[in-house]
Design a protein around this motif. Structure first.
Motif, short mmCIF file in Angstrom:
data_model
loop_
_atom_site.label_atom_id
_atom_site.label_comp_id
_atom_site.label_asym_id
_atom_site.label_seq_id
_atom_site.Cartn_x
_atom_site.Cartn_y
_atom_site.Cartn_z
N GLY A 124 0.86 -1.20 -0.17
CA GLY A 124 0.01 -0.02 -0.06
C GLY A 124 0.76 1.18 -0.09
N TYR A 125 1.91 1.25 0.51
CA TYR A 125 2.75 2.32 0.61
C TYR A 125 3.45 2.82 -0.77
CZ TYR A 125 7.02 5.44 1.47
OH TYR A 125 7.82 6.36 1.17
N HIS A 172 -7.75 0.42 2.70
CA HIS A 172 -9.24 -0.09 2.49
C HIS A 172 -9.57 -0.77 1.34
CE1 HIS A 172 -13.30 -0.90 3.73
NE2 HIS A 172 -13.70 -0.08 2.63
N ALA A 173 -9.38 0.02 0.27
CA ALA A 173 -9.46 -0.22 -1.05
C ALA A 173 -8.84 -1.44 -1.73
CB ALA A 173 -9.22 0.88 -2.04
N ASN A 225 -9.21 13.35 -3.80
CA ASN A 225 -9.37 13.29 -2.46
C ASN A 225 -8.86 12.00 -1.77
OD1 ASN A 225 -9.84 14.25 0.07
ND2 ASN A 225 -12.09 13.57 -0.19
N VAL A 226 -7.73 11.32 -2.34
CA VAL A 226 -7.38 10.04 -1.65
C VAL A 226 -6.63 10.27 -0.47
CG1 VAL A 226 -5.71 8.10 -2.25
CG2 VAL A 226 -6.88 9.14 -3.99
N GLN A 227 -7.06 9.62 0.60
CA GLN A 227 -6.50 9.62 1.94
C GLN A 227 -5.75 8.33 2.24
OE1 GLN A 227 -6.92 12.58 3.68
NE2 GLN A 227 -7.93 13.08 2.06
N PRO A 228 -4.75 8.43 2.78
CA PRO A 228 -3.94 7.12 3.17
C PRO A 228 -4.66 5.87 3.61
CG PRO A 228 -2.77 8.97 3.99
CD PRO A 228 -4.03 9.60 3.66
N ALA A 268 -8.78 -7.12 -2.93
CA ALA A 268 -8.23 -8.40 -2.84
C ALA A 268 -9.46 -9.24 -2.66
CB ALA A 268 -7.18 -8.19 -1.86
N LYS A 269 -10.30 -8.99 -1.60
CA LYS A 269 -11.34 -9.77 -0.94
C LYS A 269 -12.30 -10.26 -2.11
CE LYS A 269 -15.25 -9.66 1.89
NZ LYS A 269 -16.10 -8.83 2.55
N ASP A 270 -12.51 -9.22 -3.25
CA ASP A 270 -13.32 -9.56 -4.23
C ASP A 270 -12.62 -10.13 -5.46
OD1 ASP A 270 -15.25 -8.35 -2.79
OD2 ASP A 270 -15.16 -6.38 -3.91
#
Length: 49
Positions: free
Chosen positions: A13-14, A38-39, A30-33, A44-46
């Motif tokens: 993710g980093y 979470h995305a 508006n991308v927050q860390p 990955a789950k999907d």
């Protein structure tokens, strides 16, 4: 998000955050860390990653 993953391949993710920041996505999307992780988890789950 998927564009970064496609560009850099498998990455933590980093790395995704750093790449999005280089695109200035934090200002126009508006991308927050926390939302990156979470995305990635949801994608990955999907089975999309």
């Amino acid at each position: 998000m998927l564009g970064v993953v496609k560009l850099v391949g498998e990455a933590h993710g980093y790395v995704v955050r750093r790449e999005l920041k280089s695109w200035s996505a934090d200002s126009w999307a508006n991308v927050q860390p926390g939302s990156i992780y979470h995305a990635l988890k949801s994608l990955a789950k999907d089975g999309l990653l």
